[in-house]
Design an enzyme around this catalytic site. Structure first.
Site, PDB file in Angstrom:
ATOM      1  N   GLN A 158     -29.007  24.556 -10.070  1.00  0.00           N
ATOM      2  CA  GLN A 158     -29.956  23.452  -9.898  1.00  0.00           C
ATOM      3  C   GLN A 158     -30.140  23.032  -8.445  1.00  0.00           C
ATOM      4  O   GLN A 158     -30.938  22.149  -8.155  1.00  0.00           O
ATOM      5  CB  GLN A 158     -29.476  22.242 -10.719  1.00  0.00           C
ATOM      6  CG  GLN A 158     -29.372  22.543 -12.202  1.00  0.00           C
ATOM      7  CD  GLN A 158     -28.547  21.511 -12.952  1.00  0.00           C
ATOM      8  OE1 GLN A 158     -28.045  20.546 -12.378  1.00  0.00           O
ATOM      9  NE2 GLN A 158     -28.398  21.712 -14.252  1.00  0.00           N
ATOM     10  N   HIS A 201     -25.821  19.760 -11.011  1.00  0.00           N
ATOM     11  CA  HIS A 201     -25.820  18.342 -10.634  1.00  0.00           C
ATOM     12  C   HIS A 201     -25.590  18.071  -9.145  1.00  0.00           C
ATOM     13  O   HIS A 201     -24.529  17.588  -8.747  1.00  0.00           O
ATOM     14  CB  HIS A 201     -24.764  17.571 -11.457  1.00  0.00           C
ATOM     15  CG  HIS A 201     -24.827  17.867 -12.924  1.00  0.00           C
ATOM     16  ND1 HIS A 201     -23.838  17.530 -13.797  1.00  0.00           N
ATOM     17  CD2 HIS A 201     -25.774  18.488 -13.675  1.00  0.00           C
ATOM     18  CE1 HIS A 201     -24.168  17.914 -15.020  1.00  0.00           C
ATOM     19  NE2 HIS A 201     -25.342  18.512 -14.968  1.00  0.00           N
ATOM     20  N   TYR A 245     -24.538  18.355 -25.218  1.00  0.00           N
ATOM     21  CA  TYR A 245     -25.799  19.062 -25.452  1.00  0.00           C
ATOM     22  C   TYR A 245     -25.804  19.764 -26.808  1.00  0.00           C
ATOM     23  O   TYR A 245     -26.839  19.944 -27.416  1.00  0.00           O
ATOM     24  CB  TYR A 245     -26.074  20.089 -24.346  1.00  0.00           C
ATOM     25  CG  TYR A 245     -26.563  19.453 -23.082  1.00  0.00           C
ATOM     26  CD1 TYR A 245     -27.891  19.052 -22.958  1.00  0.00           C
ATOM     27  CD2 TYR A 245     -25.718  19.241 -22.002  1.00  0.00           C
ATOM     28  CE1 TYR A 245     -28.352  18.453 -21.802  1.00  0.00           C
ATOM     29  CE2 TYR A 245     -26.168  18.646 -20.842  1.00  0.00           C
ATOM     30  CZ  TYR A 245     -27.483  18.258 -20.744  1.00  0.00           C
ATOM     31  OH  TYR A 245     -27.938  17.660 -19.593  1.00  0.00           O
TER      32      TYR A 245
END
Ligand code: HEC
Length: 495
Positions: free
Chosen positions: A181, A253, A368
């Site tokens: 990410q 993150h 999740y």
């Protein structure tokens, strides 16, 4: 790379305790005989749970307590002997997911009629600004002056300047590492840019000496030099970098948004995500999972809360953050973040000095994979809840002003200002990646008084910024482009 829920779930699943039963299974085994699979009720005199009134977040605790203690006078049993607190909370999350799905089915998404969207206060159009040349854009910032324009970052590294209809790749941009990410992320102009020319960049920095030792969020500043068509980033200075031993190999993150304090232009805030190492969010000797505060030249303000605490990063302003991907001041000068939570735990927080925002001690989210995780309530975790005004008791946790349940995949956020949309001025516009939405948030005295979904299904929203023309610019990914929320009656749209 997109934020991949499977990757996140794997990463999360390793560290998070999985109690075996998913929220959906718990619901199917214990609740549907009365409440029905989709929550519309009917059995044993239950009402439907699928109404707007029952979607109010103020009822979260009431739902939790009713499931725990039962509704004896109406025939609902107490589940406190059979279910753990975190399983009870996961059921509330499941109910919230059922409600949102039913509400979306019944009411749809904001839609344009002949290109015009109608919202509570304004009608508007979506105009395309840039639709070529970007690759996973992350953020954008307007810079003033005759060479001014929109600076756009791309996660893979290139930073570009869009002006007079052309996109120029800026040379001399520092190396960043695109891992998971992270990559090249935020850009911000100094509030006195017109005088000092400082442009700030935040990115995933490769380890300074060993490539295999991971990355950590770093902030630098430099100046743009213009020679003919060529634009370069020069005079670079380091503003923040972590200790080399604190670089991490995960691709999760990173944060990161930059926000200058409107009350003191020499103060800069930025947030770093916990990098998938959630326990570190509570550890002041680590830079991740924190909002940091520095001077515009990178020095540490003496009034930061953890200056002088042994081994703590002196730049830390607040901690217990998961992934603060949005960071902006409101018109009042209060700082807010939007935080990408796990499944169902996205937060909108009022950021206060020295506070603990709770991750991973408490969370509105579940795993999740639908497995229970925690409860959101500090008291069930043996802690106090800190009020939004005044001092926080020792060990207390500050709760969000709003939580998105289900998640929107909270990312960039910007402040609406200027004359283009007078009735929105002072509102915050928050974007979602998975939600592919923009929510308008109105805060008064630290309380959310209005929330309106302005757009939905527009692509993954990375950043939101008001332009000098008052239009609200949105940086989108999938497809990669920049669009602008433009007044419906603006001459620019009458072609
Ligand atoms: C034997 C039937 C029955 C079962 C089983 C049951 N409930 Fe209920 N539930 C009720 C009744 C009756 C009420 C009160 C009337 C209403 O609000 O519909 C209620 C109320 C609620 C409320 C409160 C809504 C509000 O307005 O505050 C929630 C939340 C809830 N139930 C969740 C659950 C969950 C989660 C389960 C499974 C763990 C469950 N219930 C199992 C019958 C049941």
């Amino acid at each position: 790379m997109k934020i991949n829920p499977v990757v996140c779930a794997l990463a999360a699943g390793i560290a998070m305790p999985v109690l075996g039963q998913s929220a959906e299974q718990l619901w199917a085994r214990n609740c549907i005989q009365c409440h029905a699979e989709d929550g519309r009720g009917g059995g044993a005199g239950t009402r439907t749970l699928l109404t707007r009134e029952l979607m109010d977040q103020a009822l979260d605790r009431q739902f939790f307590d009713k499931i725990k203690n039962g509704v004896p006078d109406m025939g609902m049993v107490a589940f406190k002997e059979t279910l753990k607190d975190e399983q009870i909370w996961a059921l509330v999350v499941h109910i919230r997911e059922l409600q949102a799905a039913a509400d979306r089915k019944a009411n749809g998404s904001p839609k344009a009629v002949n290109g015009v969207y109608t919202s509570k206060y304004h009608t508007f159009k979506l105009e395309t600004v840039i639709d070529k040349g970007l690759r996973t854009p992350w953020s954008a910032e307007w810079i003033p002056g005759e060479n001014g324009g929109l600076v756009v970052t791309n996660r893979g590294g290139p930073v570009m300047l869009w002006r007079k209809g052309t996109l120029t790749t800026i040379e001399g941009i520092p190396e960043s590492a695109e891992v998971g990410q992270g990559g090249m992320m935020d850009v911000a102009a100094h509030p006195d840019y017109a005088k000092n020319g400082w442009l700030y960049l935040a990115f995933a920095d490769p380890h300074p000496t060993q490539r295999n030792r991971g990355t950590m969020t770093r902030v630098v500043r430099g100046k743009l030099k213009f020679e003919g068509d060529k634009v370069s980033f020069t005079d670079m200075q380091n503003i923040f970098s972590a200790k080399p031993e604190h670089y991490l190999a995960t691709g999760l993150h990173f944060g990161v948004k930059l926000a200058f304090d409107p009350k003191d232009s020499s103060i800069l805030f930025f947030g770093i995500g916990e990098r998938g190492r959630m326990e570190m969010a509570q550890d002041l000797t680590r830079p991740n999972g924190k909002i940091h505060r520095v001077k515009d030249d990178g020095t540490v303000p003496a009034d930061n809360p953890f200056v002088g605490v042994k081994d703590a990063y002196p730049t830390i302003w607040s901690y217990g953050h998961r992934n603060p991907q949005g960071l902006a001041f409101d018109a009042n000068g209060d700082l807010f973040d939007t935080e990408h939570g796990p499944r169902g735990g996205d937060e909108f927080n009022l950021i206060l000095k020295g506070r603990n925002y709770g991750w991973p001690v408490v969370s509105f989210g579940i795993n999740y994979n639908d497995a229970p995780f925690r409860t959101p309530w500090p008291d069930t975790a043996g802690r106090k809840e800190a009020p939004h005004t005044g001092e926080a008791p020792q060990d207390a946790i500050t709760m969000p002003v709003y939580r998105w349940l289900p998640s929107i995949g909270a990312c960039g956020m910007g402040l609406a200002k200027g004359d283009a949309f007078p009735q929105w001025s002072g509102d915050l516009f928050a974007g979602g990646l998975s939600g592919s939405n923009i929510d308008r948030l109105r805060v008064r005295d630290g309380v959310l008084v209005e929330r309106e979904e302005i757009l939905h299904r527009i692509g993954r929203v990375r950043d939101v910024r008001t332009g000098p023309d008052g239009r609200i610019y949105i940086v989108l990914n999938d497809p990669d482009r920049v669009v602008a929320i433009t007044p419906a009656d603006s001459p620019a749209t009458k072609k």
